[in-house]
Structure formats: C-alpha cells, structure tokens
Scaffold this motif. Structure first.
Motif, PDB file in Angstrom:
ATOM      1  N   ARG A   1       0.837  -1.191   0.000  1.00 30.94           N
ATOM      2  CA  ARG A   1       0.000   0.000   0.000  1.00 30.94           C
ATOM      3  C   ARG A   1       0.876   1.246   0.000  1.00 30.94           C
ATOM      4  O   ARG A   1       1.773   1.384   0.821  1.00 30.94           O
ATOM      5  CB  ARG A   1      -0.890  -0.004   1.248  1.00 30.94           C
ATOM      6  CG  ARG A   1      -1.733   1.235   1.430  1.00 30.94           C
ATOM      7  CD  ARG A   1      -2.641   1.097   2.640  1.00 30.94           C
ATOM      8  NE  ARG A   1      -1.894   1.005   3.880  1.00 30.94           N
ATOM      9  CZ  ARG A   1      -2.433   0.710   5.054  1.00 30.94           C
ATOM     10  NH1 ARG A   1      -3.709   0.434   5.139  1.00 30.94           N
ATOM     11  NH2 ARG A   1      -1.693   0.657   6.142  1.00 30.94           N
TER      12      ARG A   1
ATOM     13  N   LEU B   1       0.898   5.484   0.009  1.00 32.85           N
ATOM     14  CA  LEU B   1       0.118   6.689   0.267  1.00 32.85           C
ATOM     15  C   LEU B   1       0.422   7.741  -0.785  1.00 32.85           C
ATOM     16  O   LEU B   1       1.548   7.850  -1.269  1.00 32.85           O
ATOM     17  CB  LEU B   1       0.437   7.242   1.654  1.00 32.85           C
ATOM     18  CG  LEU B   1       0.167   6.318   2.843  1.00 32.85           C
ATOM     19  CD1 LEU B   1       0.477   7.047   4.152  1.00 32.85           C
ATOM     20  CD2 LEU B   1      -1.264   5.811   2.851  1.00 32.85           C
ATOM     21  N   THR B   2      -0.583   8.512  -1.132  1.00 37.35           N
ATOM     22  CA  THR B   2      -0.369   9.635  -2.042  1.00 37.35           C
ATOM     23  C   THR B   2       0.317  10.770  -1.288  1.00 37.35           C
ATOM     24  O   THR B   2       0.361  10.782  -0.045  1.00 37.35           O
ATOM     25  CB  THR B   2      -1.704  10.141  -2.608  1.00 37.35           C
ATOM     26  OG1 THR B   2      -2.494  10.678  -1.525  1.00 37.35           O
ATOM     27  CG2 THR B   2      -2.482   9.014  -3.284  1.00 37.35           C
TER      28      THR B   2
ATOM     29  N   GLU C   1      -2.108  12.307   1.104  1.00 36.73           N
ATOM     30  CA  GLU C   1      -2.318  11.549   2.341  1.00 36.73           C
ATOM     31  C   GLU C   1      -1.126  11.703   3.284  1.00 36.73           C
ATOM     32  O   GLU C   1      -1.311  11.860   4.511  1.00 36.73           O
ATOM     33  CB  GLU C   1      -2.566  10.083   1.997  1.00 36.73           C
ATOM     34  CG  GLU C   1      -3.913   9.875   1.329  1.00 36.73           C
ATOM     35  CD  GLU C   1      -4.047   8.518   0.655  1.00 36.73           C
ATOM     36  OE1 GLU C   1      -5.185   8.048   0.486  1.00 36.73           O
ATOM     37  OE2 GLU C   1      -3.005   7.923   0.277  1.00 36.73           O
TER      38      GLU C   1
ATOM     39  N   SER D   1      -6.752   4.019   1.685  1.00 43.48           N
ATOM     40  CA  SER D   1      -5.597   3.631   0.870  1.00 43.48           C
ATOM     41  C   SER D   1      -5.533   2.132   0.631  1.00 43.48           C
ATOM     42  O   SER D   1      -4.732   1.662  -0.180  1.00 43.48           O
ATOM     43  CB  SER D   1      -4.299   4.112   1.534  1.00 43.48           C
ATOM     44  OG  SER D   1      -4.160   3.538   2.818  1.00 43.48           O
TER      45      SER D   1
ATOM     46  N   ALA E   1      -5.523   0.692  -2.855  1.00 40.43           N
ATOM     47  CA  ALA E   1      -4.319   0.766  -3.690  1.00 40.43           C
ATOM     48  C   ALA E   1      -3.760  -0.616  -4.008  1.00 40.43           C
ATOM     49  O   ALA E   1      -3.069  -0.792  -5.009  1.00 40.43           O
ATOM     50  CB  ALA E   1      -3.257   1.618  -2.998  1.00 40.43           C
TER      51      ALA E   1
ATOM     52  N   ARG F   1     -11.373   5.840  -2.454  1.00 42.26           N
ATOM     53  CA  ARG F   1     -10.236   6.416  -1.730  1.00 42.26           C
ATOM     54  C   ARG F   1     -10.417   7.880  -1.352  1.00 42.26           C
ATOM     55  O   ARG F   1      -9.920   8.326  -0.311  1.00 42.26           O
ATOM     56  CB  ARG F   1      -8.980   6.261  -2.575  1.00 42.26           C
ATOM     57  CG  ARG F   1      -7.702   6.614  -1.837  1.00 42.26           C
ATOM     58  CD  ARG F   1      -6.487   6.094  -2.542  1.00 42.26           C
ATOM     59  NE  ARG F   1      -5.306   6.137  -1.711  1.00 42.26           N
ATOM     60  CZ  ARG F   1      -4.127   5.620  -2.036  1.00 42.26           C
ATOM     61  NH1 ARG F   1      -3.987   4.992  -3.192  1.00 42.26           N
ATOM     62  NH2 ARG F   1      -3.092   5.708  -1.214  1.00 42.26           N
TER      63      ARG F   1
END
Length: 779
Positions: A210, A212-213, A216, A237, A240, A254
């Motif tokens: 996973r 994170l953007t 995030e 998340s 993902a 999301r």
C-alpha cells in the motif's frame, strides 16, 4: 526454500502508518484513565512519547551493541520520565499487543501466493524485523489466516539479530540448513528485503504494498497522532493494493468515500440524538448520501426509515407560491440570476409563456425579441414590479395551479407527516428550497433539514437547519460535484397508474453511466462497509470537520490528473433549471481563454463560461495554455487588453460622453408616458437620452426650482404643481442621491400620488476593467 517478510507483505494495519497504532492507544488510555492510573503527562503526550521512546531505546541498544530491542525495552525507556511504574509498563505493553492484534489486515494476494507454494510442497519460513514477540506476531498472523499456525517464524526481537544487518538471514540459513542460492525471499522493503539478501546470494522478489499519495502523507504530517485520520486514510488507501479496479471505483473508494461517510455518520448520530425516525433525502444530491446512510442504519440495526424524494428548485420553488406566500422576488433572486440573461430566461424561471409575460411588462419591452438581453437593473425592476402587480399575481397563480396540485399530491403521498419526528437531508444551499417545501407540505411545526453546508444563516422562517460544516467554503461546489445521481433533474410530476410520479430529464443517466458512475458508486459504498467494520472495532466516530476539509480542498484545488479528468468531464447542470448539459469543467479553447482572461470586463462569468468550475477548467489546461492565461491576466489592464477591447470601449465612451451617467439608465423598464422629475445635471442627461431614443413620451418635465431652471435655458421645465393636471403612466425621479429620492417620493405621496406610480433607480456607473479572478475558486 521461500521466505516471506511479515509486515506490509502478508499483513498490514488498519491505520495509515505503523505509528497510527499509538494514536489508537492514546484514545484507549484516555477512556481508561480512571483505572490505569496513568499520569496526565503520559496520556496527553503518549503519541510523541511512544515514538521517541523507541528511538531512545534503539540508541541505548546500539551503545550496548544489541541489534534489536523488545517492547519492554521501549516502555522502560519511556519510564525514565518518572511517570510509569512496573504495573503501568505491563499495562501499556499488553495494550499495544492487543491493539496490534486487533488491527491486522490481511494482504490476500500474497497469502494466496504463499498457499500456492505450500501446495507445491515448497518449504516456507517467515522473517520479520520487529520489537514485538514471536507469540504476538503469530497471533496477528492467525488473525489473517489459519495457514500461519505452524510455519516457522523468525523475529529479530527473539534472537537479537536483524534483517537489516544480514545477521537474521545468516541465522535462518544455519537453522534451516539451506544454501543461499536455493532460497527466495519475498518482501516489500527495498533495503532489508531486497538489497541485503541479494548481497548474500539470496534470490529476491519485491512485493507491492500500500502506497500513500502525497496528499495523504501531507495530511498525516499536518495532523500527527489523529486516530480518526489514521484509520480513515488507512482504510481509504487499502484500495491501492486491490487489483482490477477501475479509476472511477478507486476515486469513489479512496477520496470521496471518506467525505460522504463522515457526513452520513453525522446525520445518523444527530437523528438518533434528536429522536428523528424518518429521513427524506432530496434529489439529486441526496442519492449517494442515502445509500451511505442506509448502510450505516442497516449495519447497526437503527430504527430509522429512509426515502428518496424526487424534487428540484425547478419543481418546487414556483409551485410553492400562493396568495398568502407570494415571495416571487426572493425566489427569482435566489435562482442563479446571473444565468437570467433574457426575457425568455425569465419566462422559463417563472414557468409562464413568454408572450403572456410580455403583457405585464413596461412598454419599453413590447417589441423586444425573446433573446434580447436584459441587464441586472432591468431584471431587478421587472421582478419587483411583477411581485407587486396584483393582475400578474392572479394570472401567475392560476398558471401554476395544476403544477402546485401535482407537487402537493406527490409530497403527501411520499412524506409521513403524522408527527414531527422526521427530517429532510440535502447537501448544500441557502435554505430557500426548504422554505418552499414547507409551504407545499403545509406543516405548522418547524421543519428540520440536515445540510452538509449552507450559503446563509437562518434565512427561512419556520425551518430548522442542522449543518455538518458551518464554515465558509471557497470550494463550495466540491460537495455537489461528488454527490451525483444516475438520473436527470425533476422537471415536475405526472399521474401514472394511480400514483404521482416524477417527470425526469432523460439525459443525465446515459451520460453518467457512460462515465462509469456505477463503478464510482460502488467504490463509495465499499469504503462505507469497510470503514464501518473498523470504526466499530475501535468504537470510534470518524467524522471530523478538519479531515473532511482537507479532502475537499484536495479534490477542488490540487487533484491528481486522474481525479481532475474524472470530475471535470462529468456531465453537469449545476443551475438545476434544465439548461444545456455540459461538462462540469470543460476544456478551454484559445478563444475561451482570450474572452475570459483578456476581453472580459464587467460581464458575469456565466456569460462567457459554459461550465460550473472555471478553476477546474484552468487546472485541465496545458502548460502552454496556463502560461497564456497568466499572460492575459497580466496584460488585462495593459496596452494589449485596452487595444483588444477598443471597439467596445469606444462605444461606451461615446455613450458616456453623450449621455453622461444616464447612458446606462435602464430606460426600457419605463412606461410609455412619463413625467420626469428633476432637472439637475443627471436629469438633463436623462431627458436628452429619452428624447433622442423616441421610445417614450415625456409628457411633463418638473423640478422644485423650475424658475431657476428656465433662467438657465431649460424652457421645458415646469413647476411640480403641474403634475396635478397631467395624464401619465409613471413619474421617473431623476436624482442621484437615494435620500433625496425618498424625500421626493414622500412629497408626491403627500400630494395624493401612489408610490407605485413613481420609480427611482440608483445611478449605474459603467465599471472599470479590473476583474475579480477569485471567481475561479467560486466557479
């Protein structure tokens, strides 16, 4: 032999980051403070203390040449604060293990791979760098799948050796008696799971985890230790690592799911507290919210009935007018007035034929075409005049009678008014439509509506509004953008098979389903189901205004390209009046850019832009187009802008030079036969314009100082007393100051002249060319 890393390879956590476990612990120790006896210093600072105590314990271990520490070591390091005894250390160790076990999320794809390797009779071991004990990690793995019950597990805290140094791999090689070249390790960490074993000669495979953007990560950095944010982002998340999910699904799961779930959770919580047992969700914005609320109600077996009510501004507002409640002026000016640009637009808003409307308008409009534009001043005057015209009122109510009858029958059919324990749910607005709804329902008690956000405060009498976010939102259209329905707006109602059913616009559903709305909706609802499981596990409410605001700001101002294109190209009709369906934020052509950012002066943005959110359209532009936009903004008031608007400005200049301030007076709203009151500079300019245009007959021109006026050469000016013998339709008060106009009106009233026969307009100055670019944020 195959070995698997444990954390983020076979199992992960419900929180966005490993440290999120500490925020859940802090919540728990706060709830148990009366039994655990922890000092307030420990409780208030637990999240930070836990992170830095681990760092401290590792530093001490390194000094002693110990590769790995234990959970006990970490809390002994925290105890140097002088605020923990042995019993409390034991309590915190057990609590952390308990929450870690409860927070397990299986990584299904890798567990399936492991099972397949076992089926093929491969030898499997598990290896983890972790301060938790083997016993705890085994319990965590068994939360994910029973397959882990007997697989050998090597943990750094048990042996004092770490993967990072390579020593744990060497230890496993000795224990398992395997050659490095016959061994494949699978893990997610590029250094300790790939680089280190590869140097030893072990085959390696990287496992997708996973991720994170940046958004995030930034949220977690800004609000460190926020348990609600940790589990929300952790849940969101999770999509993902899901395979074969569409872009629309991922966006719904999301980024939109967290917003709508928070609002729905708040609605249910407030309804329960206030004894509301019936919720009516208003179309179209209420479509997705209802589905999320239904999921929460169903999961917790809450006794609240819900229903989806088809309605719209178009269907309810005009139909709500009655002899005792004829607030026509208010309805028109709360109906996207910038989009009322012609008499035909106004007729559509009023729900009357244009040819009938013209009969009630001043003489200056008798010969105008239906597409002739009208100014804001003209619109304001016409609407006020129609509101006060008893003949138009009678005709208008008669015209709306059948429409009102069908609306009332539909609402009485759908809404249970047996008691006051019901409420409506909407997303945004000013409350005016709710006032109209109250009139149509005919309820005496205050009517409650749950809103996500509102434009105004307490503007409707007899309506109670509960608002999730009582804050001003610059990006206020974001919530409407994400709350869509797979059907057109409600045009009205019709009788069908003994029932009253909505008459819907036929276009939106086809366009939205072509936009994978079904995938988007499923993403939102799947997030809802998963979020409920986790929230129930920790007995936590996740609704948080600051977290929701962060998500909304991201979607509105800095979305990823994928999100931007999905919402920007979504079919939209934000005004709700059945006008042309277009994209929410269409791409700007070079001509659009020139007109909006260089040529535009005082025109409302709606005159030049067909979409709903100009800022979103700008975000869609190419880098070259954005550079052109910036250039045009910079040059708007410079020589390029002036030259580009030269012809328009020449025309305006000629008008202003010839007629002065009267050049922009709304003469079309005046009646045919008028008395002009006032012979000052403005009165003279207006007299000249009315005389030149020949559309009006000035039967008399009067002034309080008529004798002085005639001495200055204004021979046509007469004394005010001449009004008594004149035949006219209207007295036009030609003065600039409002206070003076009111004094003149009072004087005329004292002479027996009704106020309805007088008219005064504030003088409209042609504006300068400075443009409010903030319109990009407001849409």
């Amino acid at each position: 032999m195959y070995s698997f890393d444990v954390f983020d390879t076979l199992i992960t956590r419900t929180t966005a980051a490993p440290q999120g476990i500490f925020s859940l612990m802090r919540d728990r120790i706060c709830r148990e403070k009366h039994s655990n006896g922890l000092d307030d210093y420990i409780i208030d600072n637990f999240y930070e203390l836990r992170i830095h105590s681990e760092e401290f314990a590792r530093k001490v271990g390194q000094a002693k040449q110990v590769e790995e520490i234990t959970l006990q070591d970490i809390y002994l390091a925290m105890a140097v604060s002088g605020c923990l005894d042995d019993r409390q250390i034991d309590y915190l160790c057990k609590l952390e293990q308990e929450i870690e076990i409860a927070s397990v999320v299986p990584v299904r794809e890798n567990i399936m791979r492991l099972k397949e390797l076992i089926k093929q009779e491969n030898r499997i071991v598990l290896i983890s760098d972790m301060y938790l004990s083997v016993e705890t990690i085994r319990k965590m793995l068994l939360q994910a799948d029973p397959v882990f019950e007997k697989i050998p597990l090597y943990v750094s805290s048990e042996y004092g050796k770490r993967k990072t140094t390579g020593n744990l791999y060497r230890f496993v090689q000795e224990k398992e008696k395997v050659f490095f070249g016959d061994w494949t390790h699978i893990g997610d960490n590029l250094h300790q799971d790939i680089e280190v074993p590869h140097r030893l000669g072990i085959w390696t495979e990287i496992s997708e985890k996973r991720k994170l953007t940046e958004f995030e990560k930034r949220c977690l950095d800004c609000y460190r230790g926020d348990s609600k944010l940790e589990i929300m982002i952790g849940t969101a998340s999770g999509v993902a690592v899901k395979r074969n999910k569409t872009s629309a699904y991922s966006i719904g799961y999301r980024f939109v799911g967290p917003i709508l779930y928070s609002y729905a959770e708040w609605i249910v919580d407030q309804a329960v507290k206030k004894g509301i047992n019936r919720l009516y969700f208003i179309a179209r914005d209420g479509y997705l919210i209802k589905k999320v609320v239904d999921a929460i109600i169903r999961k917790h077996k809450i006794k609240i009935n819900t229903k989806y009510i088809y309605g719209s501004r178009k269907a309810w507002r005009m139909a709500s007018l009655s002899e005792n409640h004829y607030n026509l002026y208010q309805l028109v000016f709360w109906s996207h007035i910038m989009r009322i640009r012609s008499l035909e637009d106004l007729a559509n808003v009023l729900h009357v034929p244009l040819e009938k409307l013209v009969r009630y308008l001043p003489g200056g409009f008798a010969n105008t075409r239906k597409d002739t534009s009208i100014s804001c001043q003209e619109l304001e005057y016409i609407t006020r005049m129609l509101s006060e015209n008893s003949q138009f009122r009678e005709y208008h109510l008669q015209q709306l009678a059948e429409e009102r009858k069908l609306v009332c029958e539909y609402l009485n059919q759908e809404v249970d008014k047996s008691d006051s324990n019901f409420a409506f749910v909407d997303v945004s607005g000013g409350g005016l439509t709710q006032g109209c709804l109250k009139e149509l329902l005919g309820v005496e008690a205050p009517m409650r509506t749950f809103f996500f956000r509102m434009d105004r405060i307490n503007m409707v009498e007899g309506a109670v509004t509960d608002t999730f976010m009582p804050v001003f939102l610059e990006n206020n259209l974001t919530i409407e953008m994400i709350c869509r329905a797979p059907h057109g707006q409600t045009k009205g109602y019709k009788a069908e098979n003994g029932k009253i059913v909505p008459d819907l616009e036929p276009v939106d559903d086809k366009l939205l389903f072509g936009h994978d709305f079904a995938g988007y909706e499923k993403g939102v609802l799947d997030f809802t189901d998963r979020m409920q499981e986790i929230a129930d596990k920790y007995q936590i409410k996740v609704a948080s205004v600051k977290n929701v605001l962060s998500y909304m700001k991201y979607l509105a101002d800095e979305p990823s390209k994928e999100i931007l294109e999905y919402f920007a190209s979504m079919p939209s009709n934000e005004s709700g009046r059945g006008v042309e369906i277009t994209e929410y934020a269409p791409r700007l052509s070079e001509e659009d850019i020139r007109q909006i950012f260089l040529m535009r002066t005082y025109e409302p943005i709606e005159f030049l832009y067909k979409g709903t959110a100009l800022g979103y359209s700008v975000l869609r532009a190419t880098e070259e187009e954005k550079a052109l936009i910036d250039y045009y903004k910079q040059e708007h008031d410079g020589i390029l802008g002036v030259l580009s608007r030269q012809e328009t400005e020449r025309k305006v200049k000629r008008q202003r030079e010839h007629y002065g301030r009267a050049a922009f007076y709304p003469v079309r709203v005046l009646e045919k036969k008028i008395i002009l009151y006032g012979a000052g500079k403005f009165g003279q300019d207006l007299y000249r314009r009315l005389t030149d245009e020949c559309d009006h007959e000035i039967v008399l021109w009067v002034d309080q100082n008529a004798d002085e006026c005639r001495k200055r050469g204004l021979e046509n000016v007469r004394n005010v007393s001449a009004i008594e013998n004149a035949t006219y339709d209207q007295i036009v008060i030609a003065v600039i100051k409002k206070e003076l106009a009111q004094t003149i009106e009072d004087e005329l009233c004292a002479r027996g002249i009704a106020r309805s026969r007088t008219v005064w307009f504030p003088v409209y100055e042609y504006p300068n060319h400075s443009v409010d670019w903030d319109v990009e944020k407001r849409g």
